[in-house]
Scaffold this motif. Structure first.
Motif, short mmCIF file in Angstrom:
data_model
loop_
_atom_site.label_atom_id
_atom_site.label_comp_id
_atom_site.label_asym_id
_atom_site.label_seq_id
_atom_site.Cartn_x
_atom_site.Cartn_y
_atom_site.Cartn_z
N ALA A 23 0.84 -1.20 0.00
CA ALA A 23 0.00 0.00 0.00
C ALA A 23 0.87 1.25 0.00
O ALA A 23 0.60 2.23 -0.69
CB ALA A 23 -0.93 0.00 1.20
N VAL A 24 1.97 1.18 0.80
CA VAL A 24 2.88 2.33 0.86
C VAL A 24 3.56 2.50 -0.50
O VAL A 24 3.70 3.62 -1.01
CB VAL A 24 3.94 2.14 1.99
CG1 VAL A 24 4.87 3.34 2.04
CG2 VAL A 24 3.25 1.96 3.33
N GLU A 25 3.96 1.37 -1.08
CA GLU A 25 4.59 1.43 -2.41
C GLU A 25 3.65 2.04 -3.44
O GLU A 25 4.03 2.88 -4.26
CB GLU A 25 4.99 0.01 -2.86
CG GLU A 25 6.40 -0.37 -2.52
CD GLU A 25 7.34 0.84 -2.56
OE1 GLU A 25 7.60 1.36 -3.66
OE2 GLU A 25 7.81 1.28 -1.48
N GLN A 26 2.37 1.61 -3.37
CA GLN A 26 1.36 2.10 -4.31
C GLN A 26 1.23 3.64 -4.21
O GLN A 26 1.25 4.34 -5.22
CB GLN A 26 0.02 1.44 -3.94
CG GLN A 26 -1.12 1.68 -4.93
CD GLN A 26 -2.45 1.09 -4.39
OE1 GLN A 26 -2.48 0.36 -3.40
NE2 GLN A 26 -3.55 1.43 -5.04
N ILE A 27 1.21 4.12 -3.01
CA ILE A 27 1.01 5.57 -2.84
C ILE A 27 2.30 6.33 -3.16
O ILE A 27 2.26 7.46 -3.68
CB ILE A 27 0.43 5.88 -1.44
CG1 ILE A 27 -0.31 7.22 -1.49
CG2 ILE A 27 1.44 5.85 -0.34
CD1 ILE A 27 -1.34 7.37 -0.43
N ARG A 28 3.44 5.67 -2.90
CA ARG A 28 4.71 6.32 -3.23
C ARG A 28 4.82 6.50 -4.75
O ARG A 28 5.25 7.55 -5.24
CB ARG A 28 5.89 5.47 -2.71
CG ARG A 28 7.21 6.22 -2.75
CD ARG A 28 8.37 5.33 -2.32
NE ARG A 28 8.30 4.83 -0.96
CZ ARG A 28 8.54 5.57 0.13
NH1 ARG A 28 8.89 6.82 0.01
NH2 ARG A 28 8.46 5.04 1.33
N THR A 29 4.41 5.47 -5.47
CA THR A 29 4.45 5.55 -6.93
C THR A 29 3.57 6.71 -7.42
O THR A 29 3.94 7.50 -8.28
CB THR A 29 3.92 4.22 -7.55
OG1 THR A 29 4.63 3.17 -6.95
CG2 THR A 29 4.06 4.18 -9.05
N TRP A 30 2.39 6.81 -6.80
CA TRP A 30 1.50 7.92 -7.18
C TRP A 30 2.13 9.28 -6.86
O TRP A 30 2.09 10.20 -7.69
CB TRP A 30 0.17 7.82 -6.41
CG TRP A 30 -0.84 6.87 -6.98
CD1 TRP A 30 -1.28 5.71 -6.43
CD2 TRP A 30 -1.56 7.01 -8.21
NE1 TRP A 30 -2.22 5.12 -7.23
CE2 TRP A 30 -2.42 5.89 -8.33
CE3 TRP A 30 -1.58 7.97 -9.23
CZ2 TRP A 30 -3.27 5.70 -9.41
CZ3 TRP A 30 -2.42 7.78 -10.30
CH2 TRP A 30 -3.26 6.66 -10.39
N ALA A 31 2.71 9.37 -5.64
CA ALA A 31 3.28 10.65 -5.22
C ALA A 31 4.39 11.08 -6.18
O ALA A 31 4.48 12.26 -6.57
CB ALA A 31 3.81 10.54 -3.79
#
Ligand code: GDP
Length: 299
Positions: free
Chosen positions: A136-144
């Motif tokens: 989940a953190v990776e997913q949001i990091r990619t978005w950021a």
């Protein structure tokens, strides 16, 4: 604004197809008999308008005062009195805490909101307070990274409230216009996880009162979404709803049920997986989309 209007209408295509099809079948009729009403009732319930609202609509549709109008227009007139919404609503608050059950599109909506605000020139920060899933953190990091917005995350803690606190404190210090906190998805039937959500809320509230709590509801789960919202609301005060996956469902009537039965505004509709597939809820566009009337007729 025109782009949003079109996207709303397009996002409701599946729902519209059903309702419009039934209403078109009534053309030439002076009044609707029991069979017609039953057919329409079934269609509207499938579109998730909710039992009570459907009954009201059926009662009012044969109103002689509307007899000069086509069935489409009569439907529009009646349904617009059921939609308890402002023309266009905005989030005024700085901190947005996104909650919802797994898979409803919470993280995607956090990213879409970040994209929406930063495109409007607002300094935006994402906070990854989903400490349960590394993915989940990776997913949001990619978005950021893709959106070029700030991100606060901490893979070394299991305490989501601590990350939320750090994220909001640092966002306030950096004078962010918007701080979007993505929380872990949870089942509304799991009291421990729900209590944790309450803790996140209380901790953020120690930093600021400028908070909106928004729940993501998957439109395709229909009336079940109302149950989810009621349960979440027992643990922290919900301010608004984002209805996701409107593009994939013929249950687009759910927005009316949410606003009427939960008394919560629907702020945005998710109409796809891309970052700009989040559109501010617009009353006129929604009604137009629901029954497929040509644009501008009711402006
Ligand atoms: P979360 O578990 O609630 O954080 O859900 P995610 O944000 O990871 O989304 C779950 C899935 O739904 C992903 O595959 C998203 O791309 C997809 N999704 C999210 N919002 C929408 C939407 O508005 N429309 C469509 N078609 N898919 C969406």
């Amino acid at each position: 604004m025109f782009k949003f209007f079109k996207k709303t209408v397009n996002g409701l295509t599946k729902t519209q197809f059903k309702i419009k099809g039934v209403l078109a079948g009534f053309s030439g009729k002076k009044y609707l008999n029991d069979d017609d009403l039953e057919y329409l009732e079934e269609t509207l319930l499938q579109a998730d308008l909710g039992w009570e609202i459907v009954e009201e609509i059926l009662d009012e549709l044969n109103n002689p005062e509307l007899k000069e109008l086509s069935w489409e227009d009569r439907f529009y007139e009646v349904i617009s009195t059921k939609l308890n919404a402002d023309e266009l609503v905005h989030i005024e608050k700085k901190v947005i805490i996104l909650v919802g059950i797994n898979g409803t599109g919470k993280t995607t909506s956090a990213a879409k909101l970040a994209g929406y605000f930063s495109k409007s020139g607002e300094k935006t920060q994402l906070v990854a307070a989903d400490t349960y899933r590394a993915a989940a953190v990776e997913q949001i990091r990619t978005w950021a990274d893709r959106l070029d917005v700030d991100l606060v995350a901490n893979e070394n803690t299991q305490d989501p409230a601590a990350v939320a606190y750090d994220g909001v404190t640092s966002g306030m210090a950096k004078k962010m216009d918007r701080i979007i906190v993505d929380t872990a998805g949870r089942l509304h039937t799991s009291p421990n996880l729900m209590k944790e959500l309450n803790k996140i809320y209380r901790i953020v509230k120690k930093v600021t009162d400028d908070i909106s709590v928004i729940i993501t509801l998957d439109a395709s789960t229909g009336q079940n979404g109302l149950l989810q919202a009621r349960e979440f609301n027992k643990y922290l005060p919900l301010d608004a709803v984002i209805l996701t996956k409107m593009d994939g469902t013929a249950r687009g009537g759910i927005a009316i049920s949410v606003m009427r039965e939960l008394s919560l505004p629907v702020l945005y509709l998710g109409v796809g997986e891309k970052v700009d597939d989040l559109i501010p809820f617009n009353r006129n566009a929604y009604l137009t989309g629901l029954i497929g009337k040509s644009e501008g007729v009711h402006e």
